[in-house]
Design a protein around this motif. Structure first.
Motif, PDB file in Angstrom:
ATOM      1  N   TYR A   1       0.937  -1.254   0.437  1.00 35.59           N
ATOM      2  CA  TYR A   1      -0.238  -0.193  -0.086  1.00 35.59           C
ATOM      3  C   TYR A   1       1.157   1.313   0.221  1.00 35.59           C
ATOM      4  O   TYR A   1       0.932   1.791   0.739  1.00 35.59           O
ATOM      5  CB  TYR A   1      -1.139   0.208   1.084  1.00 35.59           C
ATOM      6  CG  TYR A   1      -1.781  -1.124   1.323  1.00 35.59           C
ATOM      7  CD1 TYR A   1      -2.579  -1.283   0.199  1.00 35.59           C
ATOM      8  CD2 TYR A   1      -2.061  -2.251   2.402  1.00 35.59           C
ATOM      9  CE1 TYR A   1      -3.459  -2.493   0.047  1.00 35.59           C
ATOM     10  CE2 TYR A   1      -3.249  -3.260   2.998  1.00 35.59           C
ATOM     11  CZ  TYR A   1      -3.474  -3.743   1.325  1.00 35.59           C
ATOM     12  OH  TYR A   1      -4.770  -4.373   1.571  1.00 35.59           O
ATOM     13  N   SER A   2       1.338   1.670  -1.264  1.00 34.24           N
ATOM     14  CA  SER A   2       2.392   2.459  -1.392  1.00 34.24           C
ATOM     15  C   SER A   2       1.661   3.816  -0.621  1.00 34.24           C
ATOM     16  O   SER A   2       3.197   4.889  -0.144  1.00 34.24           O
ATOM     17  CB  SER A   2       3.029   2.777  -2.306  1.00 34.24           C
ATOM     18  OG  SER A   2       2.231   2.824  -3.546  1.00 34.24           O
ATOM     19  N   ARG A   3       0.627   4.136  -1.180  1.00 32.71           N
ATOM     20  CA  ARG A   3       0.255   5.588  -1.126  1.00 32.71           C
ATOM     21  C   ARG A   3      -0.383   5.554   0.397  1.00 32.71           C
ATOM     22  O   ARG A   3      -1.348   6.964   0.908  1.00 32.71           O
ATOM     23  CB  ARG A   3      -0.623   5.643  -1.984  1.00 32.71           C
ATOM     24  CG  ARG A   3      -0.647   5.899  -4.163  1.00 32.71           C
ATOM     25  CD  ARG A   3      -1.284   6.260  -4.352  1.00 32.71           C
ATOM     26  NE  ARG A   3      -1.245   6.760  -4.682  1.00 32.71           N
ATOM     27  CZ  ARG A   3      -1.039   8.402  -5.401  1.00 32.71           C
ATOM     28  NH1 ARG A   3      -3.061   8.191  -5.967  1.00 32.71           N
ATOM     29  NH2 ARG A   3      -0.786   9.413  -5.901  1.00 32.71           N
TER      30      ARG A   3
ATOM     31  N   LEU B   1     -10.941   7.323   2.556  1.00 27.65           N
ATOM     32  CA  LEU B   1      -9.643   6.874   2.310  1.00 27.65           C
ATOM     33  C   LEU B   1      -8.960   6.230   3.141  1.00 27.65           C
ATOM     34  O   LEU B   1      -8.280   5.266   3.260  1.00 27.65           O
ATOM     35  CB  LEU B   1      -9.460   7.877   0.945  1.00 27.65           C
ATOM     36  CG  LEU B   1      -9.427   8.100  -0.299  1.00 27.65           C
ATOM     37  CD1 LEU B   1      -8.351   8.953  -0.834  1.00 27.65           C
ATOM     38  CD2 LEU B   1      -9.595   7.087  -1.058  1.00 27.65           C
ATOM     39  N   ASP B   2      -8.907   7.297   4.174  1.00 27.99           N
ATOM     40  CA  ASP B   2      -8.563   6.681   5.387  1.00 27.99           C
ATOM     41  C   ASP B   2      -9.336   5.298   6.343  1.00 27.99           C
ATOM     42  O   ASP B   2     -10.981   5.564   6.504  1.00 27.99           O
ATOM     43  CB  ASP B   2      -7.736   7.514   6.211  1.00 27.99           C
ATOM     44  CG  ASP B   2      -7.342   8.449   5.427  1.00 27.99           C
ATOM     45  OD1 ASP B   2      -6.792   8.237   4.546  1.00 27.99           O
ATOM     46  OD2 ASP B   2      -7.442   9.428   6.143  1.00 27.99           O
ATOM     47  N   ASN B   3      -8.892   4.687   6.764  1.00 27.25           N
ATOM     48  CA  ASN B   3      -9.580   3.731   8.318  1.00 27.25           C
ATOM     49  C   ASN B   3      -8.633   2.757   9.195  1.00 27.25           C
ATOM     50  O   ASN B   3      -7.624   3.638   9.137  1.00 27.25           O
ATOM     51  CB  ASN B   3     -10.255   2.382   7.155  1.00 27.25           C
ATOM     52  CG  ASN B   3     -10.926   1.524   7.551  1.00 27.25           C
ATOM     53  OD1 ASN B   3     -11.876   2.106   9.374  1.00 27.25           O
ATOM     54  ND2 ASN B   3     -11.822   1.224   6.928  1.00 27.25           N
TER      55      ASN B   3
ATOM     56  N   HIS C   1      -4.034   7.710   3.967  1.00 23.84           N
ATOM     57  CA  HIS C   1      -3.887   8.133   2.667  1.00 23.84           C
ATOM     58  C   HIS C   1      -2.460   9.930   2.286  1.00 23.84           C
ATOM     59  O   HIS C   1      -3.008  10.525   3.632  1.00 23.84           O
ATOM     60  CB  HIS C   1      -4.998   8.633   1.478  1.00 23.84           C
ATOM     61  CG  HIS C   1      -4.474   7.980   0.074  1.00 23.84           C
ATOM     62  ND1 HIS C   1      -3.994   9.693  -0.669  1.00 23.84           N
ATOM     63  CD2 HIS C   1      -4.290   7.119  -0.436  1.00 23.84           C
ATOM     64  CE1 HIS C   1      -4.368   9.382  -1.098  1.00 23.84           C
ATOM     65  NE2 HIS C   1      -4.887   7.350  -1.514  1.00 23.84           N
ATOM     66  N   LYS C   2      -1.671   9.174   2.150  1.00 26.18           N
ATOM     67  CA  LYS C   2      -0.334  10.152   1.842  1.00 26.18           C
ATOM     68  C   LYS C   2      -0.678  11.977   0.629  1.00 26.18           C
ATOM     69  O   LYS C   2      -0.389  12.738   1.685  1.00 26.18           O
ATOM     70  CB  LYS C   2       0.350   9.831   1.434  1.00 26.18           C
ATOM     71  CG  LYS C   2       1.079   8.732   2.801  1.00 26.18           C
ATOM     72  CD  LYS C   2       2.753   8.139   1.439  1.00 26.18           C
ATOM     73  CE  LYS C   2       3.237   7.391   2.606  1.00 26.18           C
ATOM     74  NZ  LYS C   2       4.450   6.726   2.219  1.00 26.18           N
ATOM     75  N   ASP C   3      -2.129  11.107   0.075  1.00 26.86           N
ATOM     76  CA  ASP C   3      -2.481  12.871  -1.434  1.00 26.86           C
ATOM     77  C   ASP C   3      -3.162  13.647  -0.511  1.00 26.86           C
ATOM     78  O   ASP C   3      -4.204  13.099   0.313  1.00 26.86           O
ATOM     79  CB  ASP C   3      -2.316  11.572  -2.197  1.00 26.86           C
ATOM     80  CG  ASP C   3      -1.159  11.365  -3.075  1.00 26.86           C
ATOM     81  OD1 ASP C   3      -0.209  12.037  -2.661  1.00 26.86           O
ATOM     82  OD2 ASP C   3      -1.460  10.891  -3.790  1.00 26.86           O
TER      83      ASP C   3
END
Length: 177
Positions: free
Chosen positions: A121-123, A152-154, A175-177
């Motif tokens: 899960y690179s992102r 996107l987050d959990n 999520h990074k972005d």
């Protein structure tokens, strides 16, 4: 054509009787507008229908990870930490030791984090937390506070119940972005 003082207003269709002096300007304007055909379509109804269809369809974005898969992996990692064998290969019962509690918590959290990194899960930023609490007639209140993107987050939480201890493990994927 109707006349109100110095203001002249023409309206209505041909063959319509002239407006009397006692009729108000707003009434004649309303009558004139009511008789003409509407050039513009009322789009509010169509727009509301379109907006509602967008909301009913799929979410904006979906997280690529499977919560049940990660929870099962967490369960396997925690259970494997407590299979301890002596020199002869016999199973040894794990006993709660407050001195080794921190070391064991860090080991569990690190192994869970490493396994999730293997899923690529690179992102996502992966945060793994593990707590080992002795059951001594007290309750446990476990609380986290952070900002999440609901699409996107959990987070995944697993609590392992043993005879003398609780092992509470939490993984947060942001999520990074």
């Amino acid at each position: 054509m109707a006349v109100w003082g110095s203001l002249k207003v023409s309206g209505g269709k041909q063959g319509v009787a002239p407006v009397s002096q006692s009729t108000r300007f707003s009434e004649t304007l309303t009558a004139a507008l009511g008789n003409r055909k509407n050039k513009y379509k009322d789009v509010s109804k169509d727009l509301n229908t379109y907006i509602n269809k967008e909301e009913e369809e799929k979410t904006i974005a979906a997280a690529p990870f499977n919560v049940n898969r990660i929870k099962t992996m967490m369960q396997k990692v925690i259970r494997s930490q407590f299979i301890i064998r002596d020199e002869d290969g016999d199973l040894v019962k794990w006993v709660y030791n407050p001195d080794k509690n921190l070391e064991m918590s860090q080991k569990i959290a690190k192994s869970i984090k490493d396994r999730i990194r293997g899923y690529n899960y690179s992102r996502y930023r992966i945060v793994s937390i593990c707590s080992i609490v002795e059951k001594d007639g007290q309750g446990v209140h476990y609380k986290m506070k952070y900002i999440m993107d609901p699409y996107l987050d959990n987070y995944i939480q697993y609590a392992h119940d043993m005879a003398k201890i609780w092992i509470i493990s939490t993984v947060i994927l942001v999520h990074k972005d």
